[in-house]
Design an enzyme around this catalytic site. Structure first.
Site, short mmCIF file in Angstrom:
data_model
loop_
_atom_site.label_atom_id
_atom_site.label_comp_id
_atom_site.label_asym_id
_atom_site.label_seq_id
_atom_site.Cartn_x
_atom_site.Cartn_y
_atom_site.Cartn_z
N PHE A 155 -15.63 4.52 5.84
CA PHE A 155 -13.92 4.88 5.22
C PHE A 155 -13.90 4.73 3.91
O PHE A 155 -12.66 4.69 3.54
CB PHE A 155 -13.04 4.12 5.98
CG PHE A 155 -13.30 2.72 6.17
CD1 PHE A 155 -12.55 1.90 5.01
CD2 PHE A 155 -13.86 2.05 7.36
CE1 PHE A 155 -12.72 0.51 5.09
CE2 PHE A 155 -13.90 0.68 7.26
CZ PHE A 155 -13.44 -0.13 6.15
N LYS A 166 0.95 -1.25 -0.24
CA LYS A 166 0.00 -0.01 0.11
C LYS A 166 0.78 1.41 -0.05
O LYS A 166 2.19 1.04 0.27
CB LYS A 166 -1.01 -0.08 1.19
CG LYS A 166 -1.99 -1.05 1.03
CD LYS A 166 -2.88 -1.05 2.36
CE LYS A 166 -3.91 -2.23 2.41
NZ LYS A 166 -4.68 -2.04 3.23
N GLU A 208 -9.21 -10.53 -7.56
CA GLU A 208 -8.20 -9.40 -7.16
C GLU A 208 -7.22 -9.53 -8.12
O GLU A 208 -6.72 -8.66 -8.75
CB GLU A 208 -7.64 -9.43 -5.90
CG GLU A 208 -8.74 -9.04 -4.65
CD GLU A 208 -8.17 -9.46 -3.36
OE1 GLU A 208 -9.16 -8.85 -2.47
OE2 GLU A 208 -7.24 -9.83 -3.23
N TYR A 236 -12.25 -3.33 -3.47
CA TYR A 236 -13.00 -3.19 -2.14
C TYR A 236 -14.25 -3.23 -2.17
O TYR A 236 -15.12 -2.69 -1.36
CB TYR A 236 -12.20 -1.88 -1.68
CG TYR A 236 -10.81 -1.86 -1.23
CD1 TYR A 236 -10.57 -2.76 -0.40
CD2 TYR A 236 -9.84 -0.97 -1.76
CE1 TYR A 236 -9.27 -2.91 0.16
CE2 TYR A 236 -8.56 -1.28 -1.30
CZ TYR A 236 -8.39 -2.10 -0.46
OH TYR A 236 -6.97 -2.11 0.17
N THR A 247 -5.53 -6.63 11.15
CA THR A 247 -5.55 -5.48 10.24
C THR A 247 -5.11 -4.40 11.22
O THR A 247 -4.19 -3.53 10.53
CB THR A 247 -7.08 -5.15 10.29
OG1 THR A 247 -7.76 -6.13 9.46
CG2 THR A 247 -7.13 -3.72 9.61
N ARG A 263 -1.95 -14.65 4.88
CA ARG A 263 -2.50 -13.75 5.83
C ARG A 263 -1.64 -13.85 7.16
O ARG A 263 -1.63 -12.78 8.10
CB ARG A 263 -3.79 -14.17 6.04
CG ARG A 263 -4.77 -14.00 4.55
CD ARG A 263 -5.48 -12.57 4.63
NE ARG A 263 -6.67 -12.40 5.48
CZ ARG A 263 -7.35 -11.34 5.41
NH1 ARG A 263 -7.02 -10.42 4.45
NH2 ARG A 263 -8.03 -11.14 6.30
N ASN A 305 -1.97 0.27 7.03
CA ASN A 305 -1.55 -1.10 7.44
C ASN A 305 -0.75 -1.79 6.35
O ASN A 305 -0.54 -2.93 6.37
CB ASN A 305 -2.80 -2.12 7.97
CG ASN A 305 -3.85 -2.10 6.85
OD1 ASN A 305 -3.44 -1.62 5.67
ND2 ASN A 305 -4.70 -2.96 7.25
N ARG A 319 2.82 -6.57 9.64
CA ARG A 319 1.93 -5.46 10.44
C ARG A 319 2.47 -5.44 11.89
O ARG A 319 2.60 -4.27 12.49
CB ARG A 319 0.49 -5.62 10.39
CG ARG A 319 0.07 -5.31 8.84
CD ARG A 319 -1.43 -5.43 8.81
NE ARG A 319 -2.13 -5.35 7.52
CZ ARG A 319 -3.40 -5.92 7.10
NH1 ARG A 319 -3.85 -6.80 7.72
NH2 ARG A 319 -3.68 -5.41 5.86
P1 CMP Z 1 -7.33 -4.37 4.51
O1 CMP Z 1 -7.96 -5.32 5.52
O2 CMP Z 1 -6.40 -4.94 3.67
O3 CMP Z 1 -8.73 -3.97 3.65
C1 CMP Z 1 -9.70 -2.97 3.70
C2 CMP Z 1 -8.89 -1.76 4.20
O4 CMP Z 1 -9.43 -0.67 4.70
C3 CMP Z 1 -8.10 -2.08 5.58
O5 CMP Z 1 -7.12 -2.96 5.08
C4 CMP Z 1 -7.40 -0.67 5.89
O6 CMP Z 1 -6.28 -0.05 5.20
C5 CMP Z 1 -8.73 0.05 5.71
N1 CMP Z 1 -9.75 0.28 6.82
C6 CMP Z 1 -10.14 -0.51 7.58
N2 CMP Z 1 -10.70 0.12 8.58
C7 CMP Z 1 -10.43 1.37 8.59
C8 CMP Z 1 -11.03 2.61 9.02
N3 CMP Z 1 -11.63 2.37 10.15
N4 CMP Z 1 -10.74 3.79 8.47
C9 CMP Z 1 -9.90 3.83 7.63
N5 CMP Z 1 -9.54 2.93 6.79
C10 CMP Z 1 -9.82 1.67 7.30
#
Ligand code: CMP
Length: 156
Positions: free
Chosen positions: A60, A12, A129, A52, A94, A88, A115, A105
């Site tokens: 978000f 990212k 994807e 997504y 996350t 994973r 992340n 992470r």
């Molecule tokens: P990932 O789980 O790879 O995919 C969904 C993404 O949304 C997650 O990583 C974060 O980068 C982002 N994300 C998740 N929760 C939030 C949040 N509360 N605010 C902003 N971004 C978020």
């Protein structure tokens, strides 16, 4: 019976800016996974909305699309037995500040949004994807020299 599968990984924008491309590739290589696709690309809004889709109703979502599309990313496809859950676990949960020490992470992140890395959540997500970013001719099949010491014959 374990199965060889593929998974999609994105470094990212925060991972790119933090200079973690080599570190991430190194961790997957050391684990014994095989790199079968690699490119740098700036993903369009349409690509990211499709990527997504499951988050489209989240508060978000717009920020996430803007964040992920702001600069070129490194996209990868990795292959291995039960590749999706293996990757994973290497990536970690996350929220960076709660992610397991030893995971990417857990070792490098503090944030939920920033992340560092995306990894497919399921085989179905991985197939979807991979298709968003890679054409068939950008994905490769080959035998790795070390495969015979990474897996026993009955594991592949
Ligand atoms: P990932 O789980 O790879 O995919 C969904 C993404 O949304 C997650 O990583 C974060 O980068 C982002 N994300 C998740 N929760 C939030 C949040 N509360 N605010 C902003 N971004 C978020």
């Amino acid at each position: 019976m374990p199965r060889t599968t593929r998974t999609a990984v994105l470094v990212k924008p925060d991972g790119m800016q933090r200079g973690l491309i080599g570190e991430i590739i190194n961790r997957f290589e050391r684990k014994g996974l095989k790199l079968v696709g690699l490119k740098m690309a700036q993903l369009t809004d349409d690509m990211l909305k499709s990527w997504y889709a499951e988050h489209q109703d989240k508060h978000f979502f717009d920020d996430l699309i803007q964040f992920m599309g702001q600069m070129p990313l490194v996209a990868m496809v990795w292959e291995g037995v039960e590749c999706v859950p293996v990757v994973r676990r290497l990536v970690g949960t996350t929220l960076g500040r709660e992610a397991e020490a030893g995971s990417i992470r857990g070792d490098f992140g503090m944030s939920q949004q920033f992340n560092l890395i995306h990894a497919s959540a399921s085989d179905e997500d991985a197939r979807r994807e991979i298709e968003i970013v890679f054409s068939d001719h950008e994905l490769f099949s080959y035998t790795g020299a070390m495969e015979c010491v990474i897996y026993a014959d009955d594991e592949v």
